[in-house]
Write a protein that holds these residues in place. Sequence first.
Motif, PDB file in Angstrom:
ATOM      1  N   GLY A 107     -37.592   6.813  51.979  1.00  0.00           N
ATOM      2  CA  GLY A 107     -36.830   6.642  50.743  1.00  0.00           C
ATOM      3  C   GLY A 107     -35.487   5.991  50.989  1.00  0.00           C
ATOM      4  N   ARG A 108     -34.820   6.398  52.055  1.00  0.00           N
ATOM      5  CA  ARG A 108     -33.518   5.814  52.409  1.00  0.00           C
ATOM      6  C   ARG A 108     -33.664   4.322  52.748  1.00  0.00           C
ATOM      7  N   GLU A 109     -34.692   3.986  53.498  1.00  0.00           N
ATOM      8  CA  GLU A 109     -34.929   2.578  53.854  1.00  0.00           C
ATOM      9  C   GLU A 109     -35.215   1.735  52.613  1.00  0.00           C
ATOM     10  N   LEU A 110     -36.056   2.240  51.719  1.00  0.00           N
ATOM     11  CA  LEU A 110     -36.393   1.503  50.503  1.00  0.00           C
ATOM     12  C   LEU A 110     -35.162   1.355  49.612  1.00  0.00           C
ATOM     13  N   GLN A 111     -34.349   2.400  49.507  1.00  0.00           N
ATOM     14  CA  GLN A 111     -33.132   2.314  48.701  1.00  0.00           C
ATOM     15  C   GLN A 111     -32.207   1.238  49.259  1.00  0.00           C
ATOM     16  N   ARG A 112     -32.050   1.181  50.556  1.00  0.00           N
ATOM     17  CA  ARG A 112     -31.191   0.150  51.173  1.00  0.00           C
ATOM     18  C   ARG A 112     -31.731  -1.248  50.919  1.00  0.00           C
ATOM     19  N   GLU A 113     -33.031  -1.400  51.056  1.00  0.00           N
ATOM     20  CA  GLU A 113     -33.662  -2.704  50.839  1.00  0.00           C
ATOM     21  C   GLU A 113     -33.462  -3.178  49.396  1.00  0.00           C
ATOM     22  N   ILE A 114     -33.817  -2.324  48.456  1.00  0.00           N
ATOM     23  CA  ILE A 114     -33.670  -2.690  47.047  1.00  0.00           C
ATOM     24  C   ILE A 114     -32.196  -2.834  46.693  1.00  0.00           C
ATOM     25  N   GLY A 115     -31.375  -1.921  47.187  1.00  0.00           N
ATOM     26  CA  GLY A 115     -29.944  -1.938  46.885  1.00  0.00           C
ATOM     27  C   GLY A 115     -29.260  -3.212  47.321  1.00  0.00           C
ATOM     28  N   ALA A 116     -29.599  -3.719  48.502  1.00  0.00           N
ATOM     29  CA  ALA A 116     -28.985  -4.958  49.000  1.00  0.00           C
ATOM     30  C   ALA A 116     -29.313  -6.129  48.071  1.00  0.00           C
ATOM     31  N   ALA A 117     -30.560  -6.204  47.644  1.00  0.00           N
ATOM     32  CA  ALA A 117     -30.953  -7.279  46.721  1.00  0.00           C
ATOM     33  C   ALA A 117     -30.325  -7.056  45.350  1.00  0.00           C
ATOM     34  N   HIS A 118     -30.279  -5.820  44.926  1.00  0.00           N
ATOM     35  CA  HIS A 118     -29.749  -5.453  43.614  1.00  0.00           C
ATOM     36  C   HIS A 118     -28.272  -5.850  43.472  1.00  0.00           C
ATOM     37  N   VAL A 119     -27.457  -5.564  44.478  1.00  0.00           N
ATOM     38  CA  VAL A 119     -26.030  -5.911  44.371  1.00  0.00           C
ATOM     39  C   VAL A 119     -25.827  -7.421  44.365  1.00  0.00           C
ATOM     40  N   ARG A 120     -26.688  -8.159  45.041  1.00  0.00           N
ATOM     41  CA  ARG A 120     -26.585  -9.626  44.997  1.00  0.00           C
ATOM     42  C   ARG A 120     -26.885 -10.141  43.588  1.00  0.00           C
ATOM     43  N   VAL A 121     -27.872  -9.545  42.927  1.00  0.00           N
ATOM     44  CA  VAL A 121     -28.203  -9.951  41.562  1.00  0.00           C
ATOM     45  C   VAL A 121     -27.050  -9.596  40.616  1.00  0.00           C
ATOM     46  N   ILE A 122     -26.486  -8.409  40.776  1.00  0.00           N
ATOM     47  CA  ILE A 122     -25.338  -8.019  39.948  1.00  0.00           C
ATOM     48  C   ILE A 122     -24.189  -9.006  40.139  1.00  0.00           C
ATOM     49  N   HIS A 123     -23.943  -9.374  41.383  1.00  0.00           N
ATOM     50  CA  HIS A 123     -22.871 -10.348  41.649  1.00  0.00           C
ATOM     51  C   HIS A 123     -23.200 -11.706  41.022  1.00  0.00           C
ATOM     52  N   THR A 124     -24.454 -12.098  41.083  1.00  0.00           N
ATOM     53  CA  THR A 124     -24.869 -13.362  40.468  1.00  0.00           C
ATOM     54  C   THR A 124     -24.641 -13.337  38.958  1.00  0.00           C
ATOM     55  N   LEU A 125     -24.874 -12.183  38.341  1.00  0.00           N
ATOM     56  CA  LEU A 125     -24.671 -12.048  36.903  1.00  0.00           C
ATOM     57  C   LEU A 125     -23.193 -11.983  36.521  1.00  0.00           C
ATOM     58  N   LEU A 126     -22.437 -11.115  37.192  1.00  0.00           N
ATOM     59  CA  LEU A 126     -21.064 -10.850  36.773  1.00  0.00           C
ATOM     60  C   LEU A 126     -20.014 -11.720  37.464  1.00  0.00           C
ATOM     61  N   GLY A 127     -20.297 -12.147  38.685  1.00  0.00           N
ATOM     62  CA  GLY A 127     -19.333 -12.945  39.446  1.00  0.00           C
ATOM     63  C   GLY A 127     -18.836 -14.182  38.719  1.00  0.00           C
ATOM     64  N   PRO A 128     -19.705 -14.965  38.101  1.00  0.00           N
ATOM     65  CA  PRO A 128     -19.238 -16.156  37.385  1.00  0.00           C
ATOM     66  C   PRO A 128     -18.506 -15.845  36.069  1.00  0.00           C
ATOM     67  N   ILE A 129     -18.684 -14.641  35.557  1.00  0.00           N
ATOM     68  CA  ILE A 129     -18.102 -14.289  34.262  1.00  0.00           C
ATOM     69  C   ILE A 129     -16.715 -13.672  34.416  1.00  0.00           C
ATOM     70  N   LEU A 130     -16.553 -12.804  35.417  1.00  0.00           N
ATOM     71  CA  LEU A 130     -15.300 -12.077  35.607  1.00  0.00           C
ATOM     72  C   LEU A 130     -14.660 -12.441  36.939  1.00  0.00           C
ATOM     73  N   GLN A 131     -13.361 -12.623  36.917  1.00  0.00           N
ATOM     74  CA  GLN A 131     -12.610 -12.888  38.142  1.00  0.00           C
ATOM     75  C   GLN A 131     -12.382 -11.575  38.886  1.00  0.00           C
ATOM     76  N   THR A 132     -11.967 -11.670  40.134  1.00  0.00           N
ATOM     77  CA  THR A 132     -11.776 -10.488  40.976  1.00  0.00           C
ATOM     78  C   THR A 132     -10.852  -9.462  40.318  1.00  0.00           C
ATOM     79  N   GLY A 133      -9.728  -9.899  39.788  1.00  0.00           N
ATOM     80  CA  GLY A 133      -8.805  -8.981  39.132  1.00  0.00           C
ATOM     81  C   GLY A 133      -9.418  -8.311  37.917  1.00  0.00           C
ATOM     82  N   GLU A 134     -10.241  -9.038  37.198  1.00  0.00           N
ATOM     83  CA  GLU A 134     -10.908  -8.475  36.027  1.00  0.00           C
ATOM     84  C   GLU A 134     -11.962  -7.447  36.431  1.00  0.00           C
ATOM     85  N   LEU A 135     -12.681  -7.724  37.529  1.00  0.00           N
ATOM     86  CA  LEU A 135     -13.650  -6.758  38.034  1.00  0.00           C
ATOM     87  C   LEU A 135     -12.947  -5.473  38.459  1.00  0.00           C
TER      88      LEU A 135
END
Length: 157
Positions: A107-135
């Motif tokens: 479970g820990r391994e699967l969470q890390r695997e999915i989590g790493a991909a998940h945070v990249r997708v979140i960054h892809t979604l929000l990174g272009p919309i909000l600047q670092t200070g806004e985040l």
Amino acid sequence: MSETTEPAIRLTAEAWESLFRAQVAVMRRLRNDPSFKKLAIGEYDVLFNLTRCPTGWTRLNELNRNLLISQPSLSRMVERLEAKGLVQRKQAPDDQRGVMVALTDTGRELQREIGAAHVRVIHTLLGPILQTGELKQLLELTQRIREGVDDAEHADY
């Protein structure tokens, strides 16, 4: 109700509605994320919350405080995750009715695997919309909301 209170109430409602709709829009995109082909996003959320437990184990009712599902639904989900070998359960040592839950190594391994991909997708979604200070500001504001709501929940009325 005074005239000055009415605009404040309306603004509060509009801000809440906007926050909620923004979260719905992001969640719709995340539900289609290929990272969640191995595990549904709700099941991943259980695994993610278990990674945040300092001892590795937590009571089922404590875990439920961080999730937006009912206690019976969480119990069934934990049973499914246990059947998949992703979590383990045991009786609470100080309460025979209580249930403790923890991640397995798988479970820990699967969470890390999915989590790493998940945070990249979140960054892809929000990174272009909000600047670092806004985040950072968004993080601060949402933490204050959560703390304030939690404090109000635990206050004596």
